[in-house]
Design an enzyme around this catalytic site. Sequence first.
Site, mmCIF file in Angstrom:
data_model
loop_
_atom_site.group_PDB
_atom_site.id
_atom_site.type_symbol
_atom_site.label_atom_id
_atom_site.label_comp_id
_atom_site.label_asym_id
_atom_site.label_seq_id
_atom_site.Cartn_x
_atom_site.Cartn_y
_atom_site.Cartn_z
ATOM 1 N N GLU A 81 -5.932 -10.419 -0.660
ATOM 2 C CA GLU A 81 -6.991 -10.634 0.684
ATOM 3 C C GLU A 81 -8.143 -10.449 -0.030
ATOM 4 O O GLU A 81 -9.436 -9.810 0.643
ATOM 5 C CB GLU A 81 -6.083 -8.886 1.191
ATOM 6 C CG GLU A 81 -4.682 -9.473 1.714
ATOM 7 C CD GLU A 81 -4.826 -8.075 2.119
ATOM 8 O OE1 GLU A 81 -5.177 -7.133 2.532
ATOM 9 O OE2 GLU A 81 -3.342 -7.990 2.090
ATOM 10 N N GLU A 138 0.715 -1.306 0.001
ATOM 11 C CA GLU A 138 0.308 0.069 -0.040
ATOM 12 C C GLU A 138 0.621 1.468 0.322
ATOM 13 O O GLU A 138 0.425 2.297 1.249
ATOM 14 C CB GLU A 138 -1.137 0.042 1.610
ATOM 15 C CG GLU A 138 -2.005 -0.838 1.109
ATOM 16 C CD GLU A 138 -2.506 -0.924 2.658
ATOM 17 O OE1 GLU A 138 -2.935 -0.418 3.320
ATOM 18 O OE2 GLU A 138 -2.734 -2.504 2.780
HETATM 19 O O1 9MR Z 1 -6.521 -7.965 9.441
HETATM 20 C C1 9MR Z 1 -5.648 -7.465 9.858
HETATM 21 C C2 9MR Z 1 -5.703 -7.230 11.037
HETATM 22 O O2 9MR Z 1 -6.364 -8.302 11.184
HETATM 23 C C3 9MR Z 1 -5.184 -6.039 11.250
HETATM 24 O O3 9MR Z 1 -5.315 -5.442 13.128
HETATM 25 C C4 9MR Z 1 -4.715 -5.067 10.067
HETATM 26 C C5 9MR Z 1 -3.065 -4.198 10.864
HETATM 27 O O4 9MR Z 1 -2.089 -5.318 10.839
HETATM 28 O O5 9MR Z 1 -4.167 -5.307 9.563
HETATM 29 C C6 9MR Z 1 -5.106 -6.464 8.511
HETATM 30 O O6 9MR Z 1 -5.043 -6.504 7.109
HETATM 31 C C7 9MR Z 1 -4.230 -5.328 6.235
HETATM 32 C C8 9MR Z 1 -3.862 -6.346 6.005
HETATM 33 O O7 9MR Z 1 -2.289 -6.705 6.749
HETATM 34 C C9 9MR Z 1 -3.325 -5.209 4.597
HETATM 35 N N1 9MR Z 1 -4.390 -4.911 3.995
HETATM 36 C C10 9MR Z 1 -5.699 -4.721 4.652
HETATM 37 C C11 9MR Z 1 -5.731 -5.440 5.803
HETATM 38 C C12 9MR Z 1 -7.343 -5.396 6.634
HETATM 39 O O8 9MR Z 1 -7.408 -4.367 6.737
#
Ligand code: 9MR
Length: 369
Positions: A278, A163
């Site tokens: 994802e 991102e």
């Molecule tokens: O699903 C993930 C959530 O449990 C965490 O709290 C968060 C922060 O680490 O990240 C979420 O996963 C994200 C991923 O790492 C990057 N793309 C978006 C995902 C959903 O927010």
Amino acid sequence: MNVNRHGWTRRSFLMGSAATAAGLGIFGATRALASPRPLRAYAADKGILFGSSISGQVLKDSLYADLFTSQCAITVPEGSLKWDTLRPTPYRYDFSGGDWLYGMCKSHEILMRGHTLVWEGALPKWFAATANAENARTMMLDHISTVVRHYAGKVPSWDVVNEAVQIEDGRPDGLKITPWLRMVGPEYIETAFQAAHEADPHATLVYNENWLEPEGAGAERKRNAVLTMLTRMKKNNVPVHGLGIQSHVYAEMNITGGGFKRFLQQVSDLGLSIMITEMDVREKNAPGDIAIRDRLIASQYYKYLSFMLQFPAVKTVITWGLSDRYTWIATHNPRLDAMPVRPLPYDAELRPTPVWDAIRSAFEETRRR
Ligand code: 9MR
């Protein structure tokens, strides 16, 4: 409650049949329940890897673990390989969670991807007070080298940078203004890929990005910024091998627009692989009625995957979770009416939903890679 190796119970079979009788539409539960094969097998028929993200915590749920190990050929830790988990202090690495997951995956012949080496999210609390323009580059390089070497020969692909583009931040190159950009400079992206390649020359290195699908000028600018960046990296022989498309989409979106299609073709033409990294589907405006919502969500899965799988560069499909029992959407983006969200192929009772059939149909209908 006993779950067989496909995760289906006698109870869920009966409930699934009842749901179908109530009319779930073209992606009813019957086919999923009648199928002796997991999604990973339907994907493998076409040379595709199917799987879902995982965390050590949810694997303590043994019914869920059975479902996960039967359905998935590939996974990615949702948190275990992020900075805030791996780096309890500036001086120490803690690989215990990631190693445990890796061992579990290996024993079930599930590939484990890595997510994510450089991101502004999930940084440890100590980071802001410790990192500065003098040391950030070294810290980033040390992290990449230590983590990727630790898993070299084990983790086949990494989301190296996650991102990094955000048009709203107003830079001409479209880059998001993050601590990495501010402290290391815009070249942090290429530097990160070089470092990951040095640490494991055999790993597939991926740039992972969200929100590339929508129509409209903003999304088009984002796609252009990503494409320009990837094109420049390829031209400069930066070791980037794939684009990860997160695919957190909404049921109401048109995700098959011309701009996105052109973009996917251009990325394919660069010789990059494209991974769905994802995927989940939310709905904003649908009524609470579960049959109606399931139909909307499942048909978006079907539309999205059928569209994406037209591109031979797409060989990996990963959902962000496998069952609605554990999904980030429940906490980060709940429905206004507080009804449980249903974004994944299994519901909170671990029964296959119409999404399961939608994914299977998309795999069945695509060409073999
Ligand atoms: O699903 C993930 C959530 O449990 C965490 O709290 C968060 C922060 O680490 O990240 C979420 O996963 C994200 C991923 O790492 C990057 N793309 C978006 C995902 C959903 O927010």
